[in-house]
Design an enzyme around this catalytic site. Structure first.
Site, PDB file in Angstrom:
ATOM      1  N   ASP A 158      54.552  22.220 -58.194  1.00  0.00           N
ATOM      2  CA  ASP A 158      54.869  21.859 -56.815  1.00  0.00           C
ATOM      3  C   ASP A 158      56.253  22.390 -56.478  1.00  0.00           C
ATOM      4  OD1 ASP A 158      55.296  20.686 -54.343  1.00  0.00           O
ATOM      5  OD2 ASP A 158      55.241  18.621 -55.061  1.00  0.00           O
ATOM      6  N   SER A 201      54.330  14.334 -49.247  1.00  0.00           N
ATOM      7  CA  SER A 201      54.940  15.551 -48.730  1.00  0.00           C
ATOM      8  C   SER A 201      55.765  15.247 -47.479  1.00  0.00           C
ATOM      9  CB  SER A 201      53.843  16.593 -48.474  1.00  0.00           C
ATOM     10  OG  SER A 201      54.369  17.879 -48.297  1.00  0.00           O
ATOM     11  N   HIS A 208      50.821  19.979 -56.110  1.00  0.00           N
ATOM     12  CA  HIS A 208      51.013  19.352 -54.810  1.00  0.00           C
ATOM     13  C   HIS A 208      49.649  19.128 -54.152  1.00  0.00           C
ATOM     14  CE1 HIS A 208      53.736  18.651 -51.306  1.00  0.00           C
ATOM     15  NE2 HIS A 208      52.628  18.916 -50.633  1.00  0.00           N
TER      16      HIS A 208
END
Length: 344
Positions: free
Chosen positions: A282, A179, A312
């Site tokens: 995600d 991320s 995610h």
């Protein structure tokens, strides 16, 4: 993994959310990243659920040894946590291991190594490398480029006498992150290339990276809410990360070290080999795919894996999801390959 000559799409797909991930999210309805709660509350919720000290023993991944250390950086001391696989011989001999410097995700704002240690243990053991989890300074208390400075300082430390004494092979230091940590990893690769005074990272390992803000992607619509990472909260995190100087020039969101995915293909040339991992559920899915495609178009080596049924944050969800754990082990196999491909 995809082959080097296969196309990488710029828009991804999703199937049906993994039943184990769906169950985990249902059991933890307050656990959201970028939700409507104050980020201090999100920090607390994440630590309560993902903190290694809060996981039952039977959910904790085994590890050979955990070593706590510190790096004297330009903004102060940076705590680091080294995870040594059980195969490590102690570093006293001539054999040194590759090291993965890992910057965790959390929108630059949430998270600590405690919450990622379990997944990083899996990586260290399965890849047979040393993983260095970095307790970098979070936003908004510290803004860009503090985090990139600290990333570079830790890389220099790992390649120096201190890292060698701990068993790190200075020629095989990789960078990785998920991320926001993926964003900072690829940004550091760009910065090291531009500076030209330090060797590039051996490879960049990017788990569902935030290569740019997802203003305009199908994934931001399909996965806007309800799958752990709240898409609209990503913009709040960007506001935390970008500095607001009282006077003078600020840093635009399009800056190459803030939004690598917005850059022209020619800006992305001559970067380290990359492994990019994306997932169907995600909001960052398509910006990760777009960036992987651009990297390859720029002539870089890119390996890509897509998990249609995962969300995610699967690195942290491994204790509750066999599918997530299997994905982490696949990440580890690619880390191992990229760390050792020129010596084995």
């Amino acid at each position: 993994m995809t082959d080097q000559d296969q196309d990488i799409p710029k828009t991804g797909t999703r199937s049906t959310l993994s039943s184990s991930v769906k169950s985990f999210l249902a059991q933890h309805p307050q656990l959201r990243l970028g939700g409507d709660e104050d980020f201090h509350t999100e920090r607390r919720h994440h630590l309560e659920v993902f903190g290694i000290h809060n996981l039952p023993r039977d959910k904790q991944a085994p590890i050979g040894r955990v070593h706590f250390d510190g790096v004297r950086g330009r903004h102060g001391t940076i705590p680091v946590r080294l995870l040594f696989p059980r195969s490590f011989d102690g570093g006293g001999g001539a054999k040194k291991l590759p090291a993965l410097i890992y910057f965790h995700g959390g929108g630059y704002t949430v998270g600590s190594v405690d919450e990622f240690e379990n997944g990083l243990r899996l990586l260290a053991e399965a890849a047979g490398i040393i993983v260095v989890g970095v307790e970098y300074r979070l936003a908004p208390e510290s803004a860009f480029p503090t985090q990139l400075d600290e990333y570079e300082d830790v890389v220099s430390w790992a390649r120096g006498a201190a890292g060698t004494a701990l068993g790190i092979d200075p020629t095989r230091v990789l960078g990785g992150g998920d991320s926001a940590g993926g964003n900072m990893t690829t940004a550091l690769c760009l910065r090291l290339r531009d500076q030209g005074h330090q060797a590039p990272l051996k490879a960049q390992i990017l788990l569902y990276p935030e290569a740019r803000l997802p203003f305009d992607t199908p994934a931001a619509v399909e996965n806007n809410s309800g799958y752990y990472l709240e898409c609209n909260g990503i913009f709040l995190f960007a506001g935390h990360y970008l500095p607001r100087p009282p006077r003078g020039e600020g840093v635009p969101p399009s800056h190459r070290y803030v939004s690598p995915g917005m850059q022209a293909v020619e800006v992305l040339e001559m970067l380290p080999p990359a492994a990019v991992f994306t997932c169907g559920f995600d909001p960052l899915r398509d910006v990760g795919l777009e960036y992987a495609s651009k990297l390859r178009e720029a002539g870089n080596t890119v390996n890509w894996r897509h998990y249609e049924a995962l969300a995610h944050g699967f690195l942290q969800m491994a204790p509750w999801s066999k599918e997530a754990e299997d994905a982490v082990r696949e990440v580890a196999m690619m880390v191992k390959e990229l760390a050792r491909c020129d010596i084995e």
